[in-house]
Scaffold this motif. Structure first.
Motif, PDB file in Angstrom:
ATOM      1  N   ARG A  71     -11.144 -15.057  -1.983  1.00 30.89           N
ATOM      2  CA  ARG A  71      -9.947 -14.209  -1.927  1.00 30.89           C
ATOM      3  C   ARG A  71     -10.056 -13.206  -0.782  1.00 30.89           C
ATOM      4  O   ARG A  71      -9.100 -12.990  -0.032  1.00 30.89           O
ATOM      5  CB  ARG A  71      -9.765 -13.485  -3.259  1.00 30.89           C
ATOM      6  CG  ARG A  71      -8.552 -12.568  -3.265  1.00 30.89           C
ATOM      7  CD  ARG A  71      -8.411 -11.894  -4.631  1.00 30.89           C
ATOM      8  NE  ARG A  71      -7.385 -10.884  -4.614  1.00 30.89           N
ATOM      9  CZ  ARG A  71      -6.120 -11.104  -4.919  1.00 30.89           C
ATOM     10  NH1 ARG A  71      -5.734 -12.307  -5.270  1.00 30.89           N
ATOM     11  NH2 ARG A  71      -5.242 -10.117  -4.889  1.00 30.89           N
ATOM     12  N   TYR A  74      -9.599 -15.089   2.419  1.00 30.20           N
ATOM     13  CA  TYR A  74      -8.204 -15.499   2.579  1.00 30.20           C
ATOM     14  C   TYR A  74      -7.314 -14.313   2.954  1.00 30.20           C
ATOM     15  O   TYR A  74      -6.381 -14.447   3.737  1.00 30.20           O
ATOM     16  CB  TYR A  74      -7.714 -16.129   1.269  1.00 30.20           C
ATOM     17  CG  TYR A  74      -6.255 -16.468   1.258  1.00 30.20           C
ATOM     18  CD1 TYR A  74      -5.774 -17.584   1.948  1.00 30.20           C
ATOM     19  CD2 TYR A  74      -5.342 -15.680   0.566  1.00 30.20           C
ATOM     20  CE1 TYR A  74      -4.431 -17.899   1.949  1.00 30.20           C
ATOM     21  CE2 TYR A  74      -3.997 -15.986   0.556  1.00 30.20           C
ATOM     22  CZ  TYR A  74      -3.540 -17.097   1.252  1.00 30.20           C
ATOM     23  OH  TYR A  74      -2.208 -17.397   1.240  1.00 30.20           O
ATOM     24  N   CYS A  75      -7.636 -13.160   2.425  1.00 28.99           N
ATOM     25  CA  CYS A  75      -6.807 -11.982   2.664  1.00 28.99           C
ATOM     26  C   CYS A  75      -7.255 -11.214   3.910  1.00 28.99           C
ATOM     27  O   CYS A  75      -6.842 -10.057   4.110  1.00 28.99           O
ATOM     28  CB  CYS A  75      -6.835 -11.061   1.447  1.00 28.99           C
ATOM     29  SG  CYS A  75      -6.076 -11.790  -0.005  1.00 28.99           S
ATOM     30  N   SER A  78      -9.647  -7.939   3.172  1.00 25.86           N
ATOM     31  CA  SER A  78      -9.183  -7.003   2.153  1.00 25.86           C
ATOM     32  C   SER A  78      -9.110  -7.730   0.816  1.00 25.86           C
ATOM     33  O   SER A  78      -8.726  -8.886   0.749  1.00 25.86           O
ATOM     34  CB  SER A  78      -7.792  -6.479   2.509  1.00 25.86           C
ATOM     35  OG  SER A  78      -7.292  -5.691   1.439  1.00 25.86           O
ATOM     36  N   CYS A  81      -4.272  -8.771  -1.146  1.00 21.77           N
ATOM     37  CA  CYS A  81      -3.479  -9.486  -0.145  1.00 21.77           C
ATOM     38  C   CYS A  81      -2.130  -8.803   0.027  1.00 21.77           C
ATOM     39  O   CYS A  81      -1.494  -8.389  -0.932  1.00 21.77           O
ATOM     40  CB  CYS A  81      -3.238 -10.935  -0.588  1.00 21.77           C
ATOM     41  SG  CYS A  81      -4.705 -11.956  -0.450  1.00 21.77           S
ATOM     42  N   ARG A  82      -1.700  -8.710   1.287  1.00 21.03           N
ATOM     43  CA  ARG A  82      -0.407  -8.078   1.562  1.00 21.03           C
ATOM     44  C   ARG A  82       0.645  -9.095   1.982  1.00 21.03           C
ATOM     45  O   ARG A  82       1.808  -8.793   2.040  1.00 21.03           O
ATOM     46  CB  ARG A  82      -0.589  -7.047   2.679  1.00 21.03           C
ATOM     47  CG  ARG A  82      -1.526  -5.952   2.226  1.00 21.03           C
ATOM     48  CD  ARG A  82      -1.481  -4.759   3.106  1.00 21.03           C
ATOM     49  NE  ARG A  82      -2.431  -3.788   2.565  1.00 21.03           N
ATOM     50  CZ  ARG A  82      -3.141  -2.981   3.282  1.00 21.03           C
ATOM     51  NH1 ARG A  82      -3.018  -2.971   4.580  1.00 21.03           N
ATOM     52  NH2 ARG A  82      -3.976  -2.145   2.711  1.00 21.03           N
ATOM     53  N   HIS A  83       0.197 -10.303   2.303  1.00 22.87           N
ATOM     54  CA  HIS A  83       1.176 -11.323   2.702  1.00 22.87           C
ATOM     55  C   HIS A  83       1.255 -12.407   1.613  1.00 22.87           C
ATOM     56  O   HIS A  83       0.280 -12.781   1.009  1.00 22.87           O
ATOM     57  CB  HIS A  83       0.788 -11.937   4.044  1.00 22.87           C
ATOM     58  CG  HIS A  83      -0.567 -12.562   4.069  1.00 22.87           C
ATOM     59  ND1 HIS A  83      -1.717 -11.882   3.748  1.00 22.87           N
ATOM     60  CD2 HIS A  83      -0.946 -13.816   4.397  1.00 22.87           C
ATOM     61  CE1 HIS A  83      -2.766 -12.678   3.874  1.00 22.87           C
ATOM     62  NE2 HIS A  83      -2.327 -13.869   4.259  1.00 22.87           N
ATOM     63  N   HIS A  84       2.432 -12.835   1.337  1.00 18.74           N
ATOM     64  CA  HIS A  84       2.638 -13.861   0.306  1.00 18.74           C
ATOM     65  C   HIS A  84       3.338 -15.024   0.915  1.00 18.74           C
ATOM     66  O   HIS A  84       4.295 -15.113   1.469  1.00 18.74           O
ATOM     67  CB  HIS A  84       3.447 -13.313  -0.859  1.00 18.74           C
ATOM     68  CG  HIS A  84       2.610 -12.438  -1.739  1.00 18.74           C
ATOM     69  ND1 HIS A  84       2.414 -11.103  -1.511  1.00 18.74           N
ATOM     70  CD2 HIS A  84       1.918 -12.713  -2.858  1.00 18.74           C
ATOM     71  CE1 HIS A  84       1.652 -10.580  -2.439  1.00 18.74           C
ATOM     72  NE2 HIS A  84       1.346 -11.560  -3.297  1.00 18.74           N
TER      73      HIS A  84
END
Length: 84
Positions: A71, A74-75, A78, A81-84
């Motif tokens: 995770r 991927y983030c 961080s 995650c701030r992008h979806h």
């Protein structure tokens, strides 16, 4: 002759009691050994269960660690995650 016979009989009686006592001691030792063997088997089984439990906990923690690391990777470094 009667005195000698009485002495021999007395010695044989003493030896009989000694042998009976030794027999009883052997029986007690065998019984104690059997109990100790049973207790050792129970301790070994308990230790094996605890070892398996710890291995399962370690495996779960390893899986959680890999998932959390994935995770973070991927983030972009961080945890959130701030992008979806």
């Amino acid at each position: 002759a009667e005195g000698t016979a009485a002495t021999v009989l007395s010695q044989m009686t003493t030896q009989r009691y000694q042998l009976q006592g030794a027999h009883d001691n052997v029986f007690d030792v065998r019984e104690t050994t059997a109990k100790a063997k049973q207790e050792l088997e129970e301790l070994a089984a308990k230790t094996a269960r605890k070892k398996r439990r710890l291995q399962a906990i370690a495996a779960l923690l390893a899986v959680a660690d890999v998932l959390l690391f994935s995770r973070i990777a991927y983030c972009g470094g961080s945890f959130f995650c701030r992008h979806h």
